[in-house]
Design a protein around this motif. Structure first.
Motif, PDB file in Angstrom:
ATOM      1  N   LEU A  81       0.831  -1.200   0.000  1.00  0.00           N
ATOM      2  CA  LEU A  81       0.000   0.000   0.000  1.00  0.00           C
ATOM      3  C   LEU A  81       0.865   1.249   0.000  1.00  0.00           C
ATOM      4  O   LEU A  81       0.625   2.199  -0.759  1.00  0.00           O
ATOM      5  CB  LEU A  81      -0.900  -0.025   1.237  1.00  0.00           C
ATOM      6  CG  LEU A  81      -1.929   1.078   1.334  1.00  0.00           C
ATOM      7  CD1 LEU A  81      -2.978   0.896   0.257  1.00  0.00           C
ATOM      8  CD2 LEU A  81      -2.602   1.057   2.690  1.00  0.00           C
ATOM      9  N   GLU A  82       1.913   1.245   0.845  1.00  0.00           N
ATOM     10  CA  GLU A  82       2.804   2.401   0.915  1.00  0.00           C
ATOM     11  C   GLU A  82       3.491   2.639  -0.423  1.00  0.00           C
ATOM     12  O   GLU A  82       3.622   3.774  -0.872  1.00  0.00           O
ATOM     13  CB  GLU A  82       3.857   2.205   2.012  1.00  0.00           C
ATOM     14  CG  GLU A  82       3.324   2.330   3.423  1.00  0.00           C
ATOM     15  CD  GLU A  82       2.614   3.637   3.679  1.00  0.00           C
ATOM     16  OE1 GLU A  82       3.088   4.676   3.182  1.00  0.00           O
ATOM     17  OE2 GLU A  82       1.565   3.630   4.356  1.00  0.00           O
ATOM     18  N   SER A  83       3.916   1.548  -1.085  1.00  0.00           N
ATOM     19  CA  SER A  83       4.617   1.745  -2.350  1.00  0.00           C
ATOM     20  C   SER A  83       3.661   2.281  -3.414  1.00  0.00           C
ATOM     21  O   SER A  83       4.046   3.081  -4.255  1.00  0.00           O
ATOM     22  CB  SER A  83       5.276   0.446  -2.804  1.00  0.00           C
ATOM     23  OG  SER A  83       4.296  -0.436  -3.265  1.00  0.00           O
ATOM     24  N   TYR A  84       2.392   1.891  -3.345  1.00  0.00           N
ATOM     25  CA  TYR A  84       1.417   2.445  -4.285  1.00  0.00           C
ATOM     26  C   TYR A  84       1.188   3.927  -4.001  1.00  0.00           C
ATOM     27  O   TYR A  84       1.130   4.752  -4.894  1.00  0.00           O
ATOM     28  CB  TYR A  84       0.077   1.718  -4.196  1.00  0.00           C
ATOM     29  CG  TYR A  84       0.086   0.376  -4.867  1.00  0.00           C
ATOM     30  CD1 TYR A  84       0.568   0.224  -6.172  1.00  0.00           C
ATOM     31  CD2 TYR A  84      -0.391  -0.744  -4.219  1.00  0.00           C
ATOM     32  CE1 TYR A  84       0.603  -1.001  -6.780  1.00  0.00           C
ATOM     33  CE2 TYR A  84      -0.378  -1.983  -4.824  1.00  0.00           C
ATOM     34  CZ  TYR A  84       0.125  -2.112  -6.109  1.00  0.00           C
ATOM     35  OH  TYR A  84       0.149  -3.314  -6.709  1.00  0.00           O
ATOM     36  N   LYS A  85       1.079   4.250  -2.693  1.00  0.00           N
ATOM     37  CA  LYS A  85       0.807   5.636  -2.297  1.00  0.00           C
ATOM     38  C   LYS A  85       1.895   6.568  -2.809  1.00  0.00           C
ATOM     39  O   LYS A  85       1.617   7.654  -3.289  1.00  0.00           O
ATOM     40  CB  LYS A  85       0.742   5.738  -0.767  1.00  0.00           C
ATOM     41  CG  LYS A  85      -0.665   5.743  -0.212  1.00  0.00           C
ATOM     42  CD  LYS A  85      -0.593   6.036   1.270  1.00  0.00           C
ATOM     43  CE  LYS A  85      -1.903   5.762   1.949  1.00  0.00           C
ATOM     44  NZ  LYS A  85      -1.723   5.689   3.418  1.00  0.00           N
ATOM     45  N   SER A  86       3.151   6.106  -2.668  1.00  0.00           N
ATOM     46  CA  SER A  86       4.251   6.977  -3.081  1.00  0.00           C
ATOM     47  C   SER A  86       4.247   7.198  -4.580  1.00  0.00           C
ATOM     48  O   SER A  86       4.798   8.169  -5.070  1.00  0.00           O
ATOM     49  CB  SER A  86       5.586   6.380  -2.631  1.00  0.00           C
ATOM     50  OG  SER A  86       5.759   5.141  -3.265  1.00  0.00           O
ATOM     51  N   LYS A  87       3.631   6.274  -5.347  1.00  0.00           N
ATOM     52  CA  LYS A  87       3.585   6.454  -6.791  1.00  0.00           C
ATOM     53  C   LYS A  87       2.467   7.415  -7.206  1.00  0.00           C
ATOM     54  O   LYS A  87       2.593   8.128  -8.195  1.00  0.00           O
ATOM     55  CB  LYS A  87       3.360   5.104  -7.483  1.00  0.00           C
ATOM     56  CG  LYS A  87       4.637   4.282  -7.611  1.00  0.00           C
ATOM     57  CD  LYS A  87       4.323   2.947  -8.242  1.00  0.00           C
ATOM     58  CE  LYS A  87       5.457   1.967  -8.010  1.00  0.00           C
ATOM     59  NZ  LYS A  87       5.014   0.588  -8.148  1.00  0.00           N
ATOM     60  N   VAL A  88       1.371   7.395  -6.459  1.00  0.00           N
ATOM     61  CA  VAL A  88       0.220   8.206  -6.848  1.00  0.00           C
ATOM     62  C   VAL A  88       0.475   9.668  -6.494  1.00  0.00           C
ATOM     63  O   VAL A  88       0.788   9.998  -5.353  1.00  0.00           O
ATOM     64  CB  VAL A  88      -1.056   7.699  -6.145  1.00  0.00           C
ATOM     65  CG1 VAL A  88      -2.237   8.589  -6.460  1.00  0.00           C
ATOM     66  CG2 VAL A  88      -1.340   6.280  -6.565  1.00  0.00           C
ATOM     67  N   VAL A  89       0.348  10.565  -7.465  1.00  0.00           N
ATOM     68  CA  VAL A  89       0.640  11.975  -7.216  1.00  0.00           C
ATOM     69  C   VAL A  89      -0.535  12.641  -6.521  1.00  0.00           C
ATOM     70  O   VAL A  89      -0.413  13.285  -5.482  1.00  0.00           O
ATOM     71  CB  VAL A  89       0.947  12.708  -8.546  1.00  0.00           C
ATOM     72  CG1 VAL A  89       1.360  14.139  -8.268  1.00  0.00           C
ATOM     73  CG2 VAL A  89       2.032  11.966  -9.308  1.00  0.00           C
ATOM     74  N   ASN A  90      -1.735  12.446  -7.101  1.00  0.00           N
ATOM     75  CA  ASN A  90      -2.925  13.049  -6.518  1.00  0.00           C
ATOM     76  C   ASN A  90      -3.427  12.174  -5.368  1.00  0.00           C
ATOM     77  O   ASN A  90      -3.835  11.040  -5.560  1.00  0.00           O
ATOM     78  CB  ASN A  90      -4.000  13.177  -7.611  1.00  0.00           C
ATOM     79  CG  ASN A  90      -5.215  13.897  -7.095  1.00  0.00           C
ATOM     80  OD1 ASN A  90      -5.273  14.286  -5.929  1.00  0.00           O
ATOM     81  ND2 ASN A  90      -6.185  14.071  -7.971  1.00  0.00           N
TER      82      ASN A  90
END
Lengths: 275, 169
Positions: A81-90
């Motif tokens: 989840l954290e790695s996805y969050k860091s990819k998402v800009v908005n």
């Protein structure tokens, strides 16, 4: 006429034996074809009820280990989840608008068998939890089986440790497909057959589900190759696979419900009708 | 007196089924060996009792076990088979006299008990495992399961008979 009646009375034990024996054989043969055993199965209210009382007692014995497994799974998912969050800009995405093709229902195994040649499991979810026939069942580590029979509150699963079961699977890195079967020898080792001869197989390769059916999504973990050999006609190879799952110690499982299943089935039916 | 016997048999039926499915089926000794104690019901059913009734009750007993174990009709078939063959087994284990004497199994000598229980269990297990495995490719597995499960079952059933028998006064 009288002689016939005398004959019946004289041989009543034998006739009763033959009748009941035939019924039993009939019921046995029915179970050899997939979910035909509508009548004799442990998903009914009485057997399911007794099994859930049993599991409510025996559950306490391995709470510690189950907690560890759940914590490991949580850690892994949190990391993802954290790695996805860091990819998402908005950051302000409305998550309810992200549609997933699959949704998961959790269930508890209340009876598990692995020492027979045709193994079944019983779980404590049924029709009223919107579970249907032919849904896939997995744990956090790998696949378990397919829903086979249903009642209101309970369901039985045809385990992958069942000589009747056949599941589509593939090597993780290449696109070669095969069928997953079990030779009834070891509850932790299953076989992947019909892999083409050309497929590059190495010991330790990961095997995942193939995604060619509506039951399992693609890429669910199954196990790792421990050895392999060519078949006698040298056209394909058979692989022995060590399961990631410990099938002898299952408790919490997830049922995969594919939202598109009905649509796909209707479409395929439509095609058949056109032909 | 008769009511008492019916009552005892009903209790025995329920206790044996529950012991089997809740306790003994969880053993899985060495991965595949499970003792089957529930056939004790057929073994100790009154020797002079109605034979048709026994065949019918055995069917119900086997089917109940099948419901719990999701095994189709294999236990029912094996139970009906030994219930039908029981008079013959009794005859060669205890001699012709069993029909006229009200002998109780716990009062006979150990060798006769062993022959009787042993043959009943073996016959049951052969039918049971042949139907379960139902495949000539697994012949070795069939013989192995039959042999080891039988030894286990015979020991447990003989101990149960010894423990729960009333001492002759």
């Amino acid at each position: 006429m009288q002689q016939i009646i005398f004959f019946l009375i004289r041989n009543k034990n034998f006739l009763l034996f033959i009748a009941l024996f035939s019924i039993s054989i009939f019921l046995t043969i029915q179970t050899h074809s997939y979910h035909k055993n509508k009548f004799v199965n442990s998903s009914n209210a009485i057997t399911g009820g007794i099994y859930s009382i049993k599991s409510s007692i025996t559950d306490y014995f391995n709470l510690r280990e189950k907690n560890k497994i759940l914590i490991n799974e949580n850690t892994r998912i949190r990391k993802q989840l954290e790695s996805y969050k860091s990819k998402v800009v908005n950051q302000n995405i409305d998550t309810s608008s992200i549609l997933s093709k699959y949704y998961f229902v959790s269930a508890k195994v209340i009876n598990n068998s692995f020492s027979k040649t045709k193994n079944k499991l019983t779980i404590n979810k049924g029709k009223r939890d919107s579970i249907q026939l032919d849904l896939g069942v997995i744990t956090s580590k790998g696949i378990v089986g397919i829903i086979d029979n249903l009642s209101n509150k309970y369901a039985t699963i045809q385990s992958i440790l069942n000589t009747n079961s056949q599941i589509n699977a593939k090597l993780k890195n290449v696109k070669h497909f095969g069928s997953l079967v079990w030779n009834a020898e070891d509850p932790n080792v299953i076989q992947l057959i019909d892999i083409p001869r050309l497929a590059p197989v190495k010991i330790g390769d990961t095997i995942v589900t193939g995604g060619r059916s509506t039951i399992f999504p693609e890429g669910i973990l199954i196990g790792a190759v421990i050895d392999f050999e060519l078949t006698e006609d040298e056209n394909s190879q058979n692989l022995n696979i060590q399961l990631f799952n410990d099938m002898t110690n299952l408790e919490h499982v997830y049922i995969i419900n594919n939202i598109d299943t009905q649509e796909i089935i209707n479409l395929e039916k439509g095609l058949e009708n056109v032909e | 007196m008769l009511n008492n016997e019916i009552f005892i048999n009903i209790i025995r039926f329920i206790v044996l089924v529950l012991t089997q499915v809740l306790l003994l089926n969880q053993i899985d000794f060495l991965g595949y060996i499970n003792p089957y104690i529930y056939i004790l019901f057929i073994i100790v059913f009154p020797f002079t009792g109605n034979k048709s009734l026994l065949i019918f009750l055995s069917f119900i007993l086997g089917l109940t076990i099948d419901f719990f174990l999701d095994s189709g009709g294999i236990h029912a078939a094996a139970c009906v088979f030994i219930a039908y063959i029981r008079p013959q087994v009794l005859k060669y284990s205890f001699g012709i006299s069993y029909e006229y004497n009200t002998i109780k199994i716990s009062n006979t000598d150990f060798i006769k008990q062993l022959i009787y229980v042993g043959s009943m269990v073996l016959l049951n297990h052969i039918v049971l495992f042949s139907l379960e495995i139902f495949n000539t490719n697994h012949l070795l597995l069939l013989l192995k399961s039959t042999l080891f499960s039988s030894i286990f079952s015979i020991i447990i059933i003989l101990s149960a008979i010894t423990i729960f028998s009333k001492k002759p006064r």
